[in-house]
Enzyme design. Structure first.
Site, PDB file in Angstrom:
ATOM      1  N   GLY A 285      -0.555   1.746  -3.360  1.00 41.31           N
ATOM      2  CA  GLY A 285      -1.289   1.459  -2.135  1.00 41.31           C
ATOM      3  C   GLY A 285      -2.188   2.537  -1.545  1.00 41.31           C
ATOM      4  O   GLY A 285      -2.756   2.319  -0.478  1.00 41.31           O
TER       5      GLY A 285
ATOM      6  N   SER B  59      -8.627   3.334  -2.341  1.00 45.29           N
ATOM      7  CA  SER B  59      -9.630   3.151  -1.286  1.00 45.29           C
ATOM      8  C   SER B  59     -10.027   1.686  -1.108  1.00 45.29           C
ATOM      9  O   SER B  59     -10.618   1.338  -0.086  1.00 45.29           O
ATOM     10  CB  SER B  59     -10.868   3.994  -1.592  1.00 45.29           C
ATOM     11  OG  SER B  59     -11.384   3.624  -2.853  1.00 45.29           O
TER      12      SER B  59
ATOM     13  N   CYS C   4      -7.625  -0.749  -1.559  1.00 41.50           N
ATOM     14  CA  CYS C   4      -6.327  -1.437  -1.538  1.00 41.50           C
ATOM     15  C   CYS C   4      -5.969  -1.865  -0.127  1.00 41.50           C
ATOM     16  O   CYS C   4      -6.203  -1.119   0.824  1.00 41.50           O
ATOM     17  CB  CYS C   4      -5.199  -0.499  -1.966  1.00 41.50           C
ATOM     18  SG  CYS C   4      -5.416   0.198  -3.565  1.00 41.50           S
TER      19      CYS C   4
ATOM     20  N   GLY D  76      -5.120   7.098  -7.246  1.00 45.63           N
ATOM     21  CA  GLY D  76      -5.505   6.505  -5.965  1.00 45.63           C
ATOM     22  C   GLY D  76      -5.448   7.472  -4.796  1.00 45.63           C
ATOM     23  O   GLY D  76      -4.684   8.436  -4.793  1.00 45.63           O
TER      24      GLY D  76
ATOM     25  N   GLY E 117     -11.448  -3.838  -5.054  1.00 50.57           N
ATOM     26  CA  GLY E 117     -10.076  -3.754  -5.533  1.00 50.57           C
ATOM     27  C   GLY E 117      -9.838  -4.881  -6.523  1.00 50.57           C
ATOM     28  O   GLY E 117     -10.412  -5.967  -6.383  1.00 50.57           O
ATOM     29  N   MET E 118      -8.981  -4.627  -7.506  1.00 47.55           N
ATOM     30  CA  MET E 118      -8.742  -5.648  -8.522  1.00 47.55           C
ATOM     31  C   MET E 118      -7.893  -6.799  -7.990  1.00 47.55           C
ATOM     32  O   MET E 118      -7.777  -7.832  -8.623  1.00 47.55           O
ATOM     33  CB  MET E 118      -8.093  -5.030  -9.771  1.00 47.55           C
ATOM     34  CG  MET E 118      -9.006  -4.077 -10.533  1.00 47.55           C
ATOM     35  SD  MET E 118     -10.708  -4.628 -10.719  1.00 47.55           S
ATOM     36  CE  MET E 118     -10.532  -6.231 -11.448  1.00 47.55           C
ATOM     37  N   ALA E 119      -7.290  -6.593  -6.806  1.00 48.35           N
ATOM     38  CA  ALA E 119      -6.551  -7.703  -6.189  1.00 48.35           C
ATOM     39  C   ALA E 119      -7.330  -8.272  -4.996  1.00 48.35           C
ATOM     40  O   ALA E 119      -6.758  -8.930  -4.130  1.00 48.35           O
ATOM     41  CB  ALA E 119      -5.167  -7.225  -5.759  1.00 48.35           C
TER      42      ALA E 119
ATOM     43  N   GLU F  86      -4.815  -8.455  -2.053  1.00 50.02           N
ATOM     44  CA  GLU F  86      -4.310  -7.136  -1.622  1.00 50.02           C
ATOM     45  C   GLU F  86      -5.362  -6.074  -1.908  1.00 50.02           C
ATOM     46  O   GLU F  86      -5.055  -4.939  -2.270  1.00 50.02           O
ATOM     47  CB  GLU F  86      -3.001  -6.804  -2.353  1.00 50.02           C
ATOM     48  CG  GLU F  86      -1.839  -7.629  -1.865  1.00 50.02           C
ATOM     49  CD  GLU F  86      -0.517  -7.275  -2.538  1.00 50.02           C
ATOM     50  OE1 GLU F  86      -0.358  -6.137  -3.002  1.00 50.02           O
ATOM     51  OE2 GLU F  86       0.346  -8.159  -2.592  1.00 50.02           O
TER      52      GLU F  86
ATOM     53  N   GLU G 283      -9.197  20.976  12.565  1.00 45.15           N
ATOM     54  CA  GLU G 283      -9.958  22.186  12.193  1.00 45.15           C
ATOM     55  C   GLU G 283     -10.367  22.129  10.715  1.00 45.15           C
ATOM     56  O   GLU G 283     -11.448  22.566  10.328  1.00 45.15           O
ATOM     57  CB  GLU G 283      -9.084  23.418  12.441  1.00 45.15           C
ATOM     58  CG  GLU G 283      -9.731  24.732  12.043  1.00 45.15           C
ATOM     59  CD  GLU G 283      -8.751  25.886  12.158  1.00 45.15           C
ATOM     60  OE1 GLU G 283      -8.765  26.566  13.193  1.00 45.15           O
ATOM     61  OE2 GLU G 283      -7.962  26.095  11.207  1.00 45.15           O
TER      62      GLU G 283
HETATM   63  P1  XMP Z   1      -9.225   5.031  -5.375  1.00 47.74           P
HETATM   64  O1  XMP Z   1      -8.652   5.534  -4.082  1.00 47.74           O
HETATM   65  O2  XMP Z   1      -9.576   6.130  -6.307  1.00 47.74           O
HETATM   66  O3  XMP Z   1      -8.026   4.227  -6.056  1.00 47.74           O
HETATM   67  O4  XMP Z   1     -10.328   4.050  -5.155  1.00 47.74           O
HETATM   68  C1  XMP Z   1      -8.150   3.611  -7.307  1.00 47.74           C
HETATM   69  C2  XMP Z   1      -6.866   2.879  -7.630  1.00 47.74           C
HETATM   70  O5  XMP Z   1      -6.612   1.827  -6.687  1.00 47.74           O
HETATM   71  C3  XMP Z   1      -5.723   0.874  -7.295  1.00 47.74           C
HETATM   72  N1  XMP Z   1      -6.244  -0.475  -7.035  1.00 47.74           N
HETATM   73  C4  XMP Z   1      -5.719  -1.344  -6.160  1.00 47.74           C
HETATM   74  N2  XMP Z   1      -4.634  -1.270  -5.390  1.00 47.74           N
HETATM   75  N3  XMP Z   1      -5.120  -3.412  -4.497  1.00 47.74           N
HETATM   76  C5  XMP Z   1      -4.306  -2.331  -4.563  1.00 47.74           C
HETATM   77  O6  XMP Z   1      -3.289  -2.262  -3.853  1.00 47.74           O
HETATM   78  C6  XMP Z   1      -6.239  -3.566  -5.257  1.00 47.74           C
HETATM   79  O7  XMP Z   1      -6.950  -4.563  -5.166  1.00 47.74           O
HETATM   80  C7  XMP Z   1      -6.548  -2.481  -6.137  1.00 47.74           C
HETATM   81  N4  XMP Z   1      -7.543  -2.282  -7.031  1.00 47.74           N
HETATM   82  C8  XMP Z   1      -7.329  -1.043  -7.553  1.00 47.74           C
HETATM   83  C9  XMP Z   1      -5.678   1.187  -8.768  1.00 47.74           C
HETATM   84  O8  XMP Z   1      -4.446   1.817  -9.040  1.00 47.74           O
HETATM   85  C10 XMP Z   1      -6.852   2.133  -8.940  1.00 47.74           C
HETATM   86  O9  XMP Z   1      -6.751   2.981 -10.051  1.00 47.74           O
END
Ligand code: XMP
Length: 485
Positions: free
Chosen positions: A307, A310, A312, A343, A392-394, A421, A481
């Site tokens: 979770g 960015s 998610c 993440g 996000g993939m979800a 999600e 700061e």
């Molecule tokens: P950042 O923060 O680098 O994170 O953008 C990338 C990681 O986010 C995860 N990911 C998800 N997690 N819902 C989630 O809860 C989503 O829809 C989702 N899509 C990606 C995944 O682990 C990725 O590498």
């Protein structure tokens, strides 16, 4: 680490993440950042020259991103939200992009037509075909220049540069010698032939040039760029794995939202029984007990995070999650295999913290979204600014896209009934990812140097030897700061 220090660090990190801390420096000994090594591991048998990984998301990593990451010393993980054949093509594109010696150069027979040759060149994005006979003897070379103004029904034999006009070398030619030959004769390609004139490989001037352009490039033993590919834990994952291994993926990442589950466990057991030798990373997990379960099953790396991403909304929608700095240390301290922190990376300093806390590499999505190398089009938003889509993939949009690709009857209706999600976002266009990766590497070298190390490994040891000295929890005022800019 001594157990009292370990306990202290566990307590400090509980409920906390990157922005809650600063790292006081040690005593610097590096004269310049140039001599600092960032060598690390993605998994037990896949090393990295720069410890960054591009996320297996459909708006982040296709072949172009994977090529850029491998050239800069990291690794890209081709996402799995596409057909097996299409994913394999992307892996193949990376593996074929550059190599010290191309062992199986694309070939064609002299009786084929220029139309057929053109199709192969376009499909495989290559500028040259070797012409061989049935027993593999070199007959000639056909380059895109040779076919440019030729008609489709002409024969390859009519347009190729024939063997008697070619300069060749023996298979054991050194790189410096090959470079000399290419340079002296103003050549692009140098076919390698054995004593019977059978083709055994090809060296290209582009590959030799790239050796200088990308000195940190992450390559396999054949000089090809290293690449990972994601698979799921249900559906076609066994067939997908078989094809990805066949095509040359260096590492498989079995990736589902919650790997702390029976679904994950069964899938690993199944995959391991069928592919005992495959380099396998699984995730995501955040619990040290799960680390033990999977490392006992022989996985080669573990992806950590629940979770923090960015795009998610898992934490927001389910209240499930563990702050990322805590999760990394909790898992790394008990793991015998490399940990990938996945993440929540919003700035380069977060990468440094993740690595000091025990991760051996860091996966990024949002940080590199909007770059040229991400899949998808650049568009102008309502204010006229250039932008790209990141999701996000979800997210509902990603779910819709997946259902559509699977040819579900009414993908819109079906996706609107699912609970997302993740989010879709518009990201300002950032240009190429290359300067972003180089800046990350520069900043990491600075972190190492501030701590008094000459390598990432040494910096982590300095940090872990005395965490009370090198980790300080910040008050809200100190956070302001440090981070308000
Ligand atoms: P950042 O923060 O680098 O994170 O953008 C990338 C990681 O986010 C995860 N990911 C998800 N997690 N819902 C989630 O809860 C989503 O829809 C989702 N899509 C990606 C995944 O682990 C990725 O590498």
């Amino acid at each position: 680490m001594k157990s009292r220090q370990d306990q202290w660090l566990l307590n400090q990190l509980r409920g906390c993440t990157f922005d809650d801390f600063l790292v006081p420096p040690g005593w610097g000994k590096a004269k310049s950042r140039k001599g600092i090594s960032l060598i690390s591991r993605f998994s037990e048998h896949v090393s990295l020259n720069v410890p960054v990984v591009s996320a297996n998301m459909d708006t982040i990593t296709g072949a172009r991103m994977a090529i850029a990451f491998a050239r800069e010393g990291g690794i890209g993980i081709i996402h799995r939200y596409l057909g097996i054949g299409d994913q394999c093509k992307k892996v193949e594109e990376v593996k074929r992009k550059e190599s010290s010696v191309i062992e199986n150069p694309r070939s064609i027979s002299k009786g084929s037509t220029i139309g057929e040759a053109r199709k192969i060149m376009e499909r495989e994005k290559i500028g040259c075909l070797v012409v061989i006979n049935d027993s593999g003897k070199l007959l000639g070379l056909l380059s895109s220049r040779d076919v440019r103004f030729a008609s489709d029904d002409q024969l390859v034999a009519e347009r190729m540069k024939s063997e008697k006009d070619l300069i060749t070398a023996s298979p054991d030619v050194s790189f410096s010698k090959a470079r000399q030959i290419l340079d002296r004769n103003r050549l692009e390609k140098l076919p390698l032939v054995d004593k019977d004139r059978k083709l055994v490989g090809l060296i290209t001037s582009k590959d030799i040039e790239n050796l200088g352009l990308y000195p940190l490039a992450n390559k396999d033993t054949n000089g090809r760029l290293v690449v990972g590919a994601a698979v799921g834990a249900t559906g076609d994952y066994i067939e997908r794995t078989a094809e990805l291994i066949k095509i040359g993926a260096d590492v498989l990442i079995m990736d589902i939202a919650n790997f702390q589950s029976d679904v994950g466990l069964e899938a690993v057991k199944n995959l391991r029984s069928k592919f005992p030798e495959a380099e396998l990373v699984v995730g995501n997990i955040v619990d040290p007990d799960a680390v033990k379960v999977y490392q006992d099953l022989g996985v080669n790396g573990l992806k950590i995070g629940l979770g923090p991403g960015s795009a998610c909304t898992t934490r927001f929608n389910t209240n499930i999650g563990v702050p990322q700095a805590q999760a990394i240390y909790d898992c790394a301290r008990v793991s015998d295999v490399p940990i990938i922190a996945d993440g929540g990376i919003k700035r380069d300093g977060h990468i440094a913290s993740a690595l000091l806390l025990g991760a051996e590499s860091v996966m990024v999505g949002g940080l590199i979204a909007g770059t040229d190398e991400t899949p998808g089009l650049v568009f102008r938003d309502s204010t006229g600014r250039k932008a790209k889509i990141f999701r996000g993939m979800a997210s509902r949009e990603a779910m819709y896209e997946r259902l559509r690709a699977e040819e579900v009857d009414d993908p819109y209706e079906t996706s609107s009934k699912l609970s997302p999600e993740g989010l879709e976002k518009k990201i300002e266009y950032k240009g190429s990812v290359i300067p972003i990766i180089r800046e990350i590497a520069g900043h990491l070298a600075s972190t190492v140097s501030y701590l008094g190390g000459m390598s990432l490994q040494e910096a982590r040891e300095i940090f872990m030897k005395n965490p009370r000295k090198h980790l300080v929890k910040l008050s809200l005022a100190a956070q302001k700061e440090s981070w308000d800019r």
